[in-house]
Scaffold this active site. Structure first.
Site, PDB file in Angstrom:
ATOM      1  N   ARG A 104       0.851  -1.197   0.000  1.00 25.95           N
ATOM      2  CA  ARG A 104       0.000   0.000   0.000  1.00 25.95           C
ATOM      3  C   ARG A 104       0.880   1.237   0.000  1.00 25.95           C
ATOM      4  O   ARG A 104       1.748   1.383   0.846  1.00 25.95           O
ATOM      5  CB  ARG A 104      -0.868   0.022   1.268  1.00 25.95           C
ATOM      6  CG  ARG A 104      -1.890  -1.028   1.315  1.00 25.95           C
ATOM      7  CD  ARG A 104      -3.017  -0.668   2.267  1.00 25.95           C
ATOM      8  NE  ARG A 104      -2.611  -0.114   3.543  1.00 25.95           N
ATOM      9  CZ  ARG A 104      -3.466   0.273   4.469  1.00 25.95           C
ATOM     10  NH1 ARG A 104      -4.774   0.173   4.244  1.00 25.95           N
ATOM     11  NH2 ARG A 104      -3.058   0.744   5.621  1.00 25.95           N
ATOM     12  N   ASP A 200       0.360  -3.397  12.105  1.00 30.14           N
ATOM     13  CA  ASP A 200       0.833  -3.741  10.755  1.00 30.14           C
ATOM     14  C   ASP A 200       1.219  -5.217  10.727  1.00 30.14           C
ATOM     15  O   ASP A 200       2.203  -5.641  11.345  1.00 30.14           O
ATOM     16  CB  ASP A 200       2.037  -2.865  10.400  1.00 30.14           C
ATOM     17  CG  ASP A 200       2.422  -3.030   8.928  1.00 30.14           C
ATOM     18  OD1 ASP A 200       2.402  -2.040   8.202  1.00 30.14           O
ATOM     19  OD2 ASP A 200       2.714  -4.178   8.521  1.00 30.14           O
ATOM     20  N   ASP A 203       4.818  -6.115   9.312  1.00 30.58           N
ATOM     21  CA  ASP A 203       5.893  -5.756  10.241  1.00 30.58           C
ATOM     22  C   ASP A 203       5.924  -6.697  11.438  1.00 30.58           C
ATOM     23  O   ASP A 203       7.000  -7.059  11.925  1.00 30.58           O
ATOM     24  CB  ASP A 203       5.715  -4.311  10.718  1.00 30.58           C
ATOM     25  CG  ASP A 203       6.158  -3.311   9.657  1.00 30.58           C
ATOM     26  OD1 ASP A 203       6.926  -3.700   8.758  1.00 30.58           O
ATOM     27  OD2 ASP A 203       5.718  -2.148   9.732  1.00 30.58           O
TER      28      ASP A 203
HETATM   29  C1  PRP Z   1      -1.169  -4.949   4.238  1.00 25.58           C
HETATM   30  C2  PRP Z   1      -1.961  -6.242   4.302  1.00 25.58           C
HETATM   31  C3  PRP Z   1      -2.750  -6.196   3.028  1.00 25.58           C
HETATM   32  C4  PRP Z   1      -3.033  -4.735   2.880  1.00 25.58           C
HETATM   33  C5  PRP Z   1      -4.437  -4.474   3.315  1.00 25.58           C
HETATM   34  O1  PRP Z   1      -0.070  -5.086   3.406  1.00 25.58           O
HETATM   35  O2  PRP Z   1      -1.143  -7.382   4.439  1.00 25.58           O
HETATM   36  O3  PRP Z   1      -2.047  -6.697   1.914  1.00 25.58           O
HETATM   37  O4  PRP Z   1      -2.121  -4.037   3.727  1.00 25.58           O
HETATM   38  O5  PRP Z   1      -4.769  -3.150   3.095  1.00 25.58           O
HETATM   39  P1  PRP Z   1      -5.865  -2.712   2.016  1.00 25.58           P
HETATM   40  O6  PRP Z   1      -7.045  -3.617   2.238  1.00 25.58           O
HETATM   41  O7  PRP Z   1      -6.135  -1.293   2.395  1.00 25.58           O
HETATM   42  O8  PRP Z   1      -5.258  -2.844   0.661  1.00 25.58           O
HETATM   43  P2  PRP Z   1       0.993  -3.906   3.216  1.00 25.58           P
HETATM   44  O9  PRP Z   1       0.602  -3.038   2.079  1.00 25.58           O
HETATM   45  O10 PRP Z   1       1.241  -3.236   4.527  1.00 25.58           O
HETATM   46  O11 PRP Z   1       2.276  -4.706   2.727  1.00 25.58           O
HETATM   47  P3  PRP Z   1       3.147  -5.805   3.483  1.00 25.58           P
HETATM   48  O12 PRP Z   1       2.331  -7.070   3.541  1.00 25.58           O
HETATM   49  O13 PRP Z   1       4.323  -5.935   2.594  1.00 25.58           O
HETATM   50  O14 PRP Z   1       3.498  -5.290   4.849  1.00 25.58           O
HETATM   51  N1  URA Z   2      -2.493  -3.404   6.794  1.00 24.69           N
HETATM   52  C1  URA Z   2      -2.138  -3.852   8.021  1.00 24.69           C
HETATM   53  O1  URA Z   2      -1.149  -4.586   8.168  1.00 24.69           O
HETATM   54  N2  URA Z   2      -2.893  -3.478   9.066  1.00 24.69           N
HETATM   55  C2  URA Z   2      -3.977  -2.695   8.935  1.00 24.69           C
HETATM   56  O2  URA Z   2      -4.635  -2.401   9.951  1.00 24.69           O
HETATM   57  C3  URA Z   2      -4.317  -2.232   7.655  1.00 24.69           C
HETATM   58  C4  URA Z   2      -3.563  -2.610   6.593  1.00 24.69           C
END
Ligand code: PRP
Ligand code: URA
Length: 209
Positions: A104, A200, A203
């Protein structure tokens, strides 16, 4: 909401409480993600077709049921979806695994694609898209868009925590896709994080913050 299944099984809810806790460290967080995914898989696969087979036990012939040869694929949305894969593959070892990389954008909250590698015959498979969080729904909708563009017709979404905004976005864009959740939370905050959520997910799984 039609096509949305919130799994209120006590084991799932117990593990979800541990997962949400800010004091839960990386090791236990990863374990909970994996264990919840395995338990969710049990429910999300409930309607897979089976076929009758005869099995010779040590004492007699038994009529049994086995999966009807349906081909499956697990597609984690990177990164956090990776945490859900192993426990599902333990239960369904013949499943192929595809990867869709999306993050995101921190400003716009819109998904940005950086990787996509799917099994060659993905269009013939029942696909389970896995990602712990369904927030705005942007990542889920983009992943399902890719899969449909590749010809996939049977797609099930598995998220550990969702919220009304994300569920609505997926339902508006893809009303044919069933969504399985362990928890349906209240709302998003101004940074598009789920409230109360768990922070998150990526993370916390990978210890990057
Ligand atoms: C997080 C999560 C989803 C997304 C959800 O990933 O694992 O993929 O956000 O958010 P949305 O419904 O608003 O799209 P992130 O983009 O943080 O990436 P990551 O898994 O690499 O940490
Ligand atoms: N992605 C995450 O990891 N946590 C949230 O709450 C939203 C998006």
């Amino acid at each position: 909401m039609a096509n949305v299944h919130v799994l209120d099984h006590p084991l799932i809810q117990h593990k979800l409480a541990i997962l949400r806790n800010e004091k839960t460290g990386v090791k236990e967080f990863r374990e909970m993600i994996s264990e919840i995914a395995g338990l969710m898989c049990y429910e999300a696969t409930r309607n897979l077709p089976t076929t009758e087979v005869e099995v010779q036990t040590p004492v007699a012939l038994a009529k049994c049921r086995m999966l009807a040869g349906k081909k499956l694929a697990i597609v984690p949305i990177l990164r956090a979806g990776l945490g859900m894969v192993d426990s599902i593959v333990d239960l369904i070892p013949s499943a192929k695994i595809g990867h869709i990389g999306l993050y995101r954008d921190p400003e716009t909250h819109l998904p940005v694609e950086y990787y996509c590698k799917l099994p060659d015959d993905i269009e013939n498979r029942q696909v389970f898209v896995v990602d712990p969080m369904l927030a705005t729904g942007g990542s889920a909708v983009a992943a399902i868009d890719f899969l449909k563009a590749r010809g996939c017709k049977q797609i099930i979404m598995m998220n550990i925590i969702g919220c009304p905004e994300g569920v609505q976005a997926v339902q508006d864009a893809h009303p044919d896709v069933e969504i399985y959740l362990a928890g349906m939370d209240e709302r998003l905050n101004d940074h598009a994080y789920i409230i109360p959520g768990l922070g998150d997910a990526g993370d916390r799984i990978f210890g990057t913050r």
